[in-house]
Scaffold this motif. Structure first.
Motif: not given
Length: 637
Positions: A64-68, A244-246, A565-568
């Motif tokens: 599997k690949s990731w960017q962020d 990448h997905s939020q 969890d900065a984007w929670g």
């Protein structure tokens, strides 16, 4: 420095946040087969019961690949092996290139590397360190990004010395000494990293051994790979989160509250309630504006207002208090501007901005409190400085002149987060608390020396900015007649607990009861909140027992991955205090969501704004300024 004895060292280690990801993982490897992975090089790789073992020299590359991406693993290296993690591995004409996080003693750095087709390293270039509170690193020689400046290490974990390594503290004043730096030679290590845009942020063993660094660009994309370089390395709890997905939450509000957004812009982290226009109706202050009751549809500027960008700017307004300091019957405003505090004097109905007076300098703590500490009927400001904890008194005859300061502690244990006032020992005099213990207020007239210090680990170390949380509450949680402590353990991490006071032979001790921890624990109501930078005790349900209100300070360190969890979700919760003899310590806390699209700042207010007998809550955050109107029906369960 005195040598730390073993029992003390074990207590210190137990106070550190556990080895679990600071994010909610999408997947964690638990298999006994290397499905989804392929080897590169001469190393031999095996899997058993969720543990991956590599021997020799080579790579284990994900399919599997990731960017962020967020990544977490525990690892253990035997013999003379070296190990590491490769990110954004991309094919080249000669083989592969990527970003290597080296996990080797003496080589705690990040590199841009190239490999040949067999996985042999051809070149490596050390990546440059960047500032802590940015999402995208500027190009070389560019101007610093907005916020707290450009390159270099930021505040880190508090108490950090040269190179970001934790400094030693005197043992009597160090119940919250930082976790030991570096690798654990004979045990499991934890590595967590966040790769987002062009910045890599690694954290080793909840320490500061690695700098955040910038990569060549933001467009890299590819697999991750585990590395072994001789000897044997073992990995377990290998976890990933695709950044990448939020998910965007549907707005929710408790049926107990009605939400009113009185301002949609980001001005302040703190609020206060008072009758500023002298009409007998409570008003609200948040940053540069007074919002007039009862409908709060009109605002008046007390100083020139400027809104801030949540992702790239910090408001200078951390806390805000209201009190009639001048004694003229009109409430004034005391607020932080960055950390110094200034007094804005109410112009008594004149249609203009308020006069400003600097009254308190040297403040090092992000939390300051306004309480009547000495019992003279007038409040003092309690805060920390480079020289220790202090309180400041104003002269009623000259309130706009600099306030007199009195030091109450030694300088060794001043934390930016976590501060409280309350009567711990039951002598009728308020004491002062912080993440590392409490200071006993002496009897009046006993001298000008520092107060007696009682070490207690009321806080806990996390991955960002030291230990300690929000405003600490002191009240009798379980109804046994002794005041307990309710507090957040880490303002930029996880943990909410109450500390049950116990007495044996006159000695005061505390037993910690965790209410809510991280993603790996069973929490009250299955609720997990990070970055609880503000807290407040108040009786929400009208049963006569204080409850605890807190929430998440979203984008606490701007739009970055600096915090847990900065984007929670930016939630606001209240935790109902329930006295239950069957619960540990005789009490439990039951969480209830108030709102999930606002959160908290650094300080907020609660009171009855409309006289209906219900508690209302006022917050100001980077999502705006809000009133949560409480239900007039009391005692709802």
């Amino acid at each position: 420095m005195r040598r730390i004895i073993l029992p003390f060292l074990m207590a210190v280690l137990a106070s550190a946040q556990g080895p679990v990801p600071d994010f909610r993982a999408d997947s964690t490897f638990t298999g006994s087969a290397l499905t989804g992975w392929k080897p590169l090089g001469d190393a031999k790789w095996t899997a058993s019961g969720g543990e991956i073992t590599g021997t020799g020299t080579g790579w284990l590359v994900s399919e599997k690949s990731w960017q962020d991406v967020g990544f977490f693993a525990r690892f253990q290296c035997k013999g003379e092996c070296k190990t590491g993690v490769l990110l954004r591995a991309q094919k080249t004409g000669a083989g592969m290139k990527g970003i290597l996080l080296s996990l080797a003693v003496g080589d705690e750095f990040s590199y841009s590397v190239t490999l040949d087709a067999a996985g042999k390293e051809l070149s490596r270039t050390k990546l440059a360190a960047v500032g802590p509170f940015i999402r995208v690193a500027p190009a070389a020689n560019a101007a610093p990004a907005p916020g707290r400046g450009g390159g270099g290490r930021g505040p880190g974990r508090g108490g950090a010395g040269k190179g970001g390594k934790p400094m030693s503290l005197p043992v009597p004043l160090a119940p919250l000494a930082p976790p030991p730096p570096g690798f654990r030679a004979d045990g499991w290590n934890e590595i967590e990293l966040m790769m987002n845009a062009n910045i890599l942020r690694p954290v080793l063993n909840t320490g500061v051994d690695y700098d955040p660094v910038s990569t060549e660009d933001t467009s890299g994309y590819g697999p991750m790979a585990l590395f072994v370089g001789g000897g044997e390395v073992r990995f377990k709890d290998v976890s990933f989160k695709d950044l990448h997905s939020q998910k965007i939450p549907v707005e929710q509000t408790s049926s107990r509250f009605r939400v009113q957004k009185i301002d949609e812009f980001y001005y302040a982290w703190g609020t206060a309630i008072a009758d500023f226009n002298h009409d007998g109706i409570p008003d609200i202050v948040a940053g540069p504006y007074i919002y007039l009751g009862p409908d709060f549809k009109e605002r008046q500027e007390i100083y020139i207002g400027q809104s801030y960008a949540p992702g790239t700017q910090f408001t200078p307004n951390m806390v805000t208090y209201a009190y009639d300091f001048t004694g003229d019957g009109w409430p004034d405003v005391l607020a932080t501007e960055s950390r110094p505090m200034v007094l804005y004097v109410n112009p008594r109905g004149e249609n203009r901005r308020w006069d400003k007076y600097p009254v308190l300098t040297g403040v090092n703590t992000e939390i300051t409190l306004l309480k009547d500490l000495d019992g003279d009927g007038r409040p003092e400001v309690i805060f920390g400085t480079a020289n220790g904890y202090s309180y400041a008194k104003y002269d009623p005859a000259k309130p706009t002149e600099p306030w007199a300061q009195r030091r109450i502690s030694d300088p060794s244990v001043v934390y930016a987060h976590g501060l409280g006032v309350g009567d711990i020992n039951g002598d009728g005099r308020p004491d002062v608390l912080n993440a590392a213990g409490w200071w006993e207020q002496p009897a009046a007239g006993s001298g000008e020396g520092v107060w007696k210090y009682h070490p207690v680990a009321f806080g806990r170390w996390g991955r960002s900015e030291g230990a300690g949380g929000a405003e600490m509450a002191v009240y009798d949680v379980n109804g046994d007649g002794l005041n307990d402590v309710v507090c957040v353990l880490n303002a930029h991490g996880f943990g909410l607990a109450w500390f049950e006071q116990k007495r044996v032979g006159g000695e005061i001790t505390f037993e910690r009861h965790i209410v809510m921890d991280d993603f790996a624990t069973k929490n009250a109501g299955n609720v997990t909140i990070s970055e609880m930078h503000a807290g407040l005790a108040a009786d929400v349900d009208g049963d006569g027992i204080p409850d605890f209100i807190t929430g998440k300070r979203h984008f606490s360190h701007l739009e970055s991955d600096t915090d847990a969890d900065a984007w929670g979700e930016p939630v606001l919760y209240w935790f109902r205090t329930v006295r239950n003899k069957k619960a540990p310590g005789g009490a439990e806390f039951v969480p209830e969501l108030i709102h999930n699209r606002s959160g908290v700042g650094s300080q907020f207010s609660a009171g009855d704004l409309n006289g209906d007998g219900a508690l209302d809550i006022v917050t100001s955050t980077n999502r705006g300024t809000f009133i949560f109107w409480g239900s007039a029906k009391k005692g709802r369960k």
